[in-house]
Design a protein around this motif. Structure first.
Motif, PDB file in Angstrom:
ATOM      1  N   ALA A 139       1.025  -1.287   0.119  1.00 50.58           N
ATOM      2  CA  ALA A 139      -0.214  -0.162   0.152  1.00 50.58           C
ATOM      3  C   ALA A 139       1.087   1.606  -0.079  1.00 50.58           C
ATOM      4  O   ALA A 139       1.258   1.588   1.020  1.00 50.58           O
ATOM      5  CB  ALA A 139      -0.616  -0.120   1.275  1.00 50.58           C
ATOM      6  N   ALA A 140       0.723   1.619  -0.766  1.00 49.82           N
ATOM      7  CA  ALA A 140       1.377   3.227  -1.387  1.00 49.82           C
ATOM      8  C   ALA A 140       0.749   3.882  -0.755  1.00 49.82           C
ATOM      9  O   ALA A 140      -0.556   4.792  -1.410  1.00 49.82           O
ATOM     10  CB  ALA A 140       2.170   3.075  -2.628  1.00 49.82           C
ATOM     11  N   PRO A 141       1.224   5.581  -0.018  1.00 51.98           N
ATOM     12  CA  PRO A 141       0.538   6.882  -0.027  1.00 51.98           C
ATOM     13  C   PRO A 141       0.390   7.473  -1.391  1.00 51.98           C
ATOM     14  O   PRO A 141       1.875   7.639  -1.728  1.00 51.98           O
ATOM     15  CB  PRO A 141       1.041   6.900   1.636  1.00 51.98           C
ATOM     16  CG  PRO A 141       2.439   6.635   1.210  1.00 51.98           C
ATOM     17  CD  PRO A 141       2.637   5.815  -0.018  1.00 51.98           C
TER      18      PRO A 141
ATOM     19  N   ARG B  62      10.586  -1.447  -4.645  1.00 56.55           N
ATOM     20  CA  ARG B  62      10.465  -2.018  -3.675  1.00 56.55           C
ATOM     21  C   ARG B  62       9.750  -3.426  -4.341  1.00 56.55           C
ATOM     22  O   ARG B  62      10.017  -4.508  -4.416  1.00 56.55           O
ATOM     23  CB  ARG B  62      10.229  -2.002  -2.349  1.00 56.55           C
ATOM     24  CG  ARG B  62       9.344  -3.055  -1.109  1.00 56.55           C
ATOM     25  CD  ARG B  62       9.130  -2.042  -0.484  1.00 56.55           C
ATOM     26  NE  ARG B  62      10.285  -1.522   0.652  1.00 56.55           N
ATOM     27  CZ  ARG B  62      10.028  -1.181   1.883  1.00 56.55           C
ATOM     28  NH1 ARG B  62       8.633  -1.216   2.751  1.00 56.55           N
ATOM     29  NH2 ARG B  62      10.430  -0.600   2.395  1.00 56.55           N
ATOM     30  N   ALA B  63       8.522  -3.138  -4.872  1.00 54.96           N
ATOM     31  CA  ALA B  63       7.501  -4.266  -5.526  1.00 54.96           C
ATOM     32  C   ALA B  63       9.203  -4.931  -6.497  1.00 54.96           C
ATOM     33  O   ALA B  63       8.816  -6.442  -6.399  1.00 54.96           O
ATOM     34  CB  ALA B  63       6.530  -3.295  -6.319  1.00 54.96           C
ATOM     35  N   SER B  64       9.749  -3.705  -6.817  1.00 56.17           N
ATOM     36  CA  SER B  64      10.396  -4.859  -8.340  1.00 56.17           C
ATOM     37  C   SER B  64      11.348  -5.431  -7.353  1.00 56.17           C
ATOM     38  O   SER B  64      11.512  -6.821  -7.859  1.00 56.17           O
ATOM     39  CB  SER B  64      11.214  -3.450  -9.024  1.00 56.17           C
ATOM     40  OG  SER B  64      10.678  -2.392  -9.368  1.00 56.17           O
ATOM     41  N   LEU B  65      11.971  -5.056  -6.498  1.00 53.02           N
ATOM     42  CA  LEU B  65      12.865  -6.499  -6.039  1.00 53.02           C
ATOM     43  C   LEU B  65      12.347  -7.226  -5.127  1.00 53.02           C
ATOM     44  O   LEU B  65      12.364  -8.752  -5.095  1.00 53.02           O
ATOM     45  CB  LEU B  65      14.048  -5.248  -5.148  1.00 53.02           C
ATOM     46  CG  LEU B  65      14.852  -4.681  -5.719  1.00 53.02           C
ATOM     47  CD1 LEU B  65      15.476  -3.907  -4.733  1.00 53.02           C
ATOM     48  CD2 LEU B  65      15.952  -5.376  -6.539  1.00 53.02           C
ATOM     49  N   ILE B  66      10.589  -6.554  -4.960  1.00 54.45           N
ATOM     50  CA  ILE B  66      10.305  -8.109  -3.948  1.00 54.45           C
ATOM     51  C   ILE B  66       9.770  -9.514  -5.622  1.00 54.45           C
ATOM     52  O   ILE B  66       9.680 -10.441  -5.117  1.00 54.45           O
ATOM     53  CB  ILE B  66       9.279  -7.333  -3.024  1.00 54.45           C
ATOM     54  CG1 ILE B  66       9.285  -7.192  -2.141  1.00 54.45           C
ATOM     55  CG2 ILE B  66       8.012  -8.659  -2.836  1.00 54.45           C
ATOM     56  CD1 ILE B  66       8.351  -6.603  -1.310  1.00 54.45           C
ATOM     57  N   ALA B  67       9.540  -8.413  -6.313  1.00 52.29           N
ATOM     58  CA  ALA B  67       9.568  -9.097  -7.113  1.00 52.29           C
ATOM     59  C   ALA B  67      10.671 -10.271  -8.062  1.00 52.29           C
ATOM     60  O   ALA B  67      10.723 -11.883  -8.641  1.00 52.29           O
ATOM     61  CB  ALA B  67       8.659  -8.565  -8.691  1.00 52.29           C
ATOM     62  N   HIS B  68      11.998  -9.518  -7.657  1.00 50.63           N
ATOM     63  CA  HIS B  68      13.007 -10.659  -8.259  1.00 50.63           C
ATOM     64  C   HIS B  68      12.903 -11.310  -7.383  1.00 50.63           C
ATOM     65  O   HIS B  68      13.404 -12.883  -7.799  1.00 50.63           O
ATOM     66  CB  HIS B  68      13.646  -9.507  -7.408  1.00 50.63           C
ATOM     67  CG  HIS B  68      15.495 -10.161  -8.299  1.00 50.63           C
ATOM     68  ND1 HIS B  68      15.955 -10.476  -9.394  1.00 50.63           N
ATOM     69  CD2 HIS B  68      15.775 -11.016  -7.414  1.00 50.63           C
ATOM     70  CE1 HIS B  68      17.112 -11.122  -9.058  1.00 50.63           C
ATOM     71  NE2 HIS B  68      16.819 -11.072  -7.524  1.00 50.63           N
TER      72      HIS B  68
ATOM     73  N   PRO C 179      10.258   7.205  -5.237  1.00 53.37           N
ATOM     74  CA  PRO C 179      10.058   6.144  -5.794  1.00 53.37           C
ATOM     75  C   PRO C 179      10.309   4.931  -4.759  1.00 53.37           C
ATOM     76  O   PRO C 179      10.121   3.977  -6.251  1.00 53.37           O
ATOM     77  CB  PRO C 179      11.072   6.478  -7.052  1.00 53.37           C
ATOM     78  CG  PRO C 179      12.638   7.272  -6.499  1.00 53.37           C
ATOM     79  CD  PRO C 179      12.149   8.351  -5.112  1.00 53.37           C
ATOM     80  N   ALA C 180      11.144   4.906  -4.068  1.00 49.61           N
ATOM     81  CA  ALA C 180      10.916   3.894  -3.012  1.00 49.61           C
ATOM     82  C   ALA C 180       9.978   2.379  -3.170  1.00 49.61           C
ATOM     83  O   ALA C 180      10.612   1.707  -2.555  1.00 49.61           O
ATOM     84  CB  ALA C 180      11.450   4.070  -1.803  1.00 49.61           C
ATOM     85  N   PRO C 181       7.706   2.932  -3.259  1.00 47.72           N
ATOM     86  CA  PRO C 181       8.012   1.957  -2.998  1.00 47.72           C
ATOM     87  C   PRO C 181       7.973   0.738  -4.038  1.00 47.72           C
ATOM     88  O   PRO C 181       7.165  -0.205  -4.252  1.00 47.72           O
ATOM     89  CB  PRO C 181       6.812   3.093  -3.296  1.00 47.72           C
ATOM     90  CG  PRO C 181       6.670   4.199  -2.725  1.00 47.72           C
ATOM     91  CD  PRO C 181       8.280   4.333  -3.286  1.00 47.72           C
ATOM     92  N   TYR C 182       7.711   1.562  -5.315  1.00 49.14           N
ATOM     93  CA  TYR C 182       8.379   0.761  -6.610  1.00 49.14           C
ATOM     94  C   TYR C 182       9.452   0.837  -7.193  1.00 49.14           C
ATOM     95  O   TYR C 182       9.223  -1.199  -7.509  1.00 49.14           O
ATOM     96  CB  TYR C 182       8.086   1.935  -7.867  1.00 49.14           C
ATOM     97  CG  TYR C 182       7.090   2.803  -7.039  1.00 49.14           C
ATOM     98  CD1 TYR C 182       5.380   2.236  -7.155  1.00 49.14           C
ATOM     99  CD2 TYR C 182       6.805   3.727  -6.846  1.00 49.14           C
ATOM    100  CE1 TYR C 182       4.337   2.778  -6.908  1.00 49.14           C
ATOM    101  CE2 TYR C 182       5.769   4.559  -6.186  1.00 49.14           C
ATOM    102  CZ  TYR C 182       4.664   4.218  -6.612  1.00 49.14           C
ATOM    103  OH  TYR C 182       3.672   5.006  -5.990  1.00 49.14           O
TER     104      TYR C 182
ATOM    105  N   ILE D 254      -0.054  -3.974  -6.554  1.00 52.40           N
ATOM    106  CA  ILE D 254       0.559  -1.942  -5.111  1.00 52.40           C
ATOM    107  C   ILE D 254      -1.144  -1.559  -5.344  1.00 52.40           C
ATOM    108  O   ILE D 254      -1.777  -1.291  -6.207  1.00 52.40           O
ATOM    109  CB  ILE D 254       1.313  -0.870  -6.598  1.00 52.40           C
ATOM    110  CG1 ILE D 254       2.654  -2.709  -6.401  1.00 52.40           C
ATOM    111  CG2 ILE D 254       1.729   0.133  -5.998  1.00 52.40           C
ATOM    112  CD1 ILE D 254       3.666  -1.773  -7.582  1.00 52.40           C
ATOM    113  N   LEU D 255      -1.726  -1.541  -4.467  1.00 52.33           N
ATOM    114  CA  LEU D 255      -2.760  -0.573  -3.946  1.00 52.33           C
ATOM    115  C   LEU D 255      -2.033   1.023  -3.421  1.00 52.33           C
ATOM    116  O   LEU D 255      -1.370   1.576  -2.887  1.00 52.33           O
ATOM    117  CB  LEU D 255      -3.473  -0.856  -3.092  1.00 52.33           C
ATOM    118  CG  LEU D 255      -3.959  -2.076  -3.636  1.00 52.33           C
ATOM    119  CD1 LEU D 255      -5.042  -2.980  -2.057  1.00 52.33           C
ATOM    120  CD2 LEU D 255      -4.768  -1.819  -4.254  1.00 52.33           C
ATOM    121  N   ASP D 256      -2.421   1.828  -4.486  1.00 51.36           N
ATOM    122  CA  ASP D 256      -1.586   3.586  -4.691  1.00 51.36           C
ATOM    123  C   ASP D 256      -2.122   4.279  -4.910  1.00 51.36           C
ATOM    124  O   ASP D 256      -3.331   4.527  -5.368  1.00 51.36           O
ATOM    125  CB  ASP D 256      -0.741   3.261  -6.038  1.00 51.36           C
ATOM    126  CG  ASP D 256       0.304   4.465  -6.214  1.00 51.36           C
ATOM    127  OD1 ASP D 256       0.046   5.076  -5.398  1.00 51.36           O
ATOM    128  OD2 ASP D 256       1.220   4.382  -6.672  1.00 51.36           O
ATOM    129  N   ALA D 257      -2.321   5.628  -3.711  1.00 51.51           N
ATOM    130  CA  ALA D 257      -3.206   6.495  -3.932  1.00 51.51           C
ATOM    131  C   ALA D 257      -3.034   8.027  -4.493  1.00 51.51           C
ATOM    132  O   ALA D 257      -3.072   9.104  -4.203  1.00 51.51           O
ATOM    133  CB  ALA D 257      -3.290   6.713  -1.851  1.00 51.51           C
TER     134      ALA D 257
END
Ligand code: FAD
Length: 424
Positions: A185-187, A200-206, A195-198, A219-222
């Protein structure tokens, strides 16, 4: 009234010198004694500022007040979450800063009296100042998202301050069964490191691609758009096809409440249950800024961008994530540049000279897989009551893999340079 007692060696990180006690020594005029500058917060902004102050004017009495004995830094903490790096590589001490003549005090600042020009520490000391720099970074707004408080963060980690939270998120990913959905969940803006939430999503995907290939990330994004979006999305299509789904604000991605007991996440248009929930809540300036009276009703601190001076509290400057800096993204690069520029301003002001308008540079690298990174950089100058970008560049969207690999190397070089520059 502030409690006072003399500092002892046991209370300080190292190199403690006699610090002016507010009640014993009313603030001396600059002609009478060395001017006293206190910096609260030994992160990228504060540590850079304290070091630069002492280097620019060895006669200054510079005190760095930091709540923790070690700093755990956020840049490259997404790599720790993805199992690519250990947390120890993120930790930095204050010995070298103390060896340069900065008095480093390991205690949290708890009170500020701008009229007496003194601060009170959690350890009971009171310290007087001529100029005070606030560099407390961020605090998480535990009142902003229904269901998300400090206790909820132990089930649904934010990992937006590096340390235990970083390890908790990593452990949850490791314990998750293959096929589980990771929800991030990104605020809304403003936030620390846009850019850090994205990243993070990339490296978790890795991590998932290699260890749990049936799992996905949602990613649920505000927000509707985000920093370097085209570069991220191109990388996701290339490296992680079908693994990362993002629901933006206008598709109903804004999280409105969470339930840590069930890992449920509610948005404007749907309910989701996460196997692992990484909830990054809205943020504000570190609490001490509010205590000082330097934060406005946004939760952040307005500044004069030429001097970093607070328009709300006299003799106080605010730098780093805590300040409202306009076009400069909240980043370690920006905090370090502001710390040095603020030091120059204070040295000028204390010696009766006019401050020069700062020209700040910042660079931000995003690593989406080992050996694959891109970046954004800019130059910023005061414009009105904030900073504006006067020059900027972003990595090309169609660059070959060798360029991405080169940028990944540059990211490591950047980390080494900025941490040595800040902590010695
Ligand atoms: C996941 C993630 C990845 C990131 N990656 C990057 C990146 O690649 N590049 C980049 O440039 N930036 C990055 N950032 C952003 C960067 O970490 C911050 O912008 C930067 O740390 C801000 O510096 P600061 O000095 O304002 O605050 P901090 O570095 O957070 O330092 C604040 C310090 O103040 C101390 N403190 C707070 N209150 C008190 C008190 N009352 N008394 C005493 N001490 C106190 C804290 O303990 C802390 O040490 C990232 C952030 C995150 C979350």
């Amino acid at each position: 009234m502030l409690a006072t007692r003399p500092p002892t060696r046991r209370d300080a990180v190292r190199g403690i010198a006699a610090v002016g006690l507010a009640s014993a020594f009313p603030a001396p005029s600059i002609a009478q004694a060395a001017a006293r500058v206190i910096v609260i917060g030994g992160g990228f902004g504060g540590a850079s500022c304290a070091r630069a102050l002492k280097r620019m004017d060895a006669g200054l009495q510079v005190t760095l007040v930091e709540a923790n004995r070690f700093f755990v830094c956020c840049p490259f903490s997404n790599e720790v979450i993805a199992g690519l790096r250990e947390l120890e590589a993120q930790q930095f001490g204050y010995d070298r800063i103390a060896a340069e003549g900065v008095t480093v005090v390991a205690s949290a600042a708890a009170k500020i009296d701008p009229h007496a020009r003194s601060i009170g520490l959690a350890n009971g000391w009171a310290l007087g100042y001529d100029r005070l720099v606030l560099a407390p970074g961020i605090d998480l707004r535990f009142d902003a998202l229904p269901g998300y408080d400090e206790a909820a963060a132990t089930r649904m980690p934010h990992a937006w301050k590096a340390g235990e939270q970083t390890l908790l998120l990593r452990k949850q990913l490791e314990a998750m069964e293959d096929g589980g959905v990771v929800v991030l969940a990104a605020p809304a803006a403003p936030l620390r490191c846009p850019p850090a939430p994205y990243e993070r999503a990339s490296l978790i995907a890795h991590y998932l691609k290699n260890k749990k290939p049936r799992s996905k990330i949602l990613i649920l994004d505000a927000k509707d758009g985000f920093s370097q979006q085209k570069l991220f999305e191109a990388a996701w299509n290339e490296l992680y096809p079908g693994m990362i789904e993002r629901i933006g604000l206008s598709q109903g991605g804004r999280v409105t409440s969470v339930d840590p007991a069930t890992n449920a996440i509610v948005t404007d248009f749907g309910n989701y249950t996460a196997a692992v929930a990484n909830v990054i809540p809205p943020q504000k300036a570190g609490r001490i800024a509010e205590i000082a009276g330097a934060a406005d009703n946004t939760g952040w601190c307005p500044i004069d961008p030429v001097t970093f001076a607070s328009p709300l509290v006299p003799n106080v400057h605010v730098i780093g994530d805590a300040c409202i800096a306009g076009g400069i993204p909240k980043s370690a690069s920006a905090a370090t540049a502001q710390g040095k520029a603020c030091a120059a301003v204070i040295v000028n002001l204390l010696s009766g000279n006019s401050p020069e308008a700062p020209r700040l540079t910042g660079a931000c690298f995003n690593t989406v897989a080992p050996g694959y990174a891109f970046s954004q950089s800019g130059i910023y100058q005061p414009k009105g009551d904030q900073f504006a970008e006067i020059e900027g560049s972003v990595s090309p969207i169609d660059a070959p893999r060798e360029v991405r690999a080169h940028e990944a190397e540059q990211a490591f070089d950047w980390f080494k340079t900025i941490t040595v520059d800040t902590f010695g």
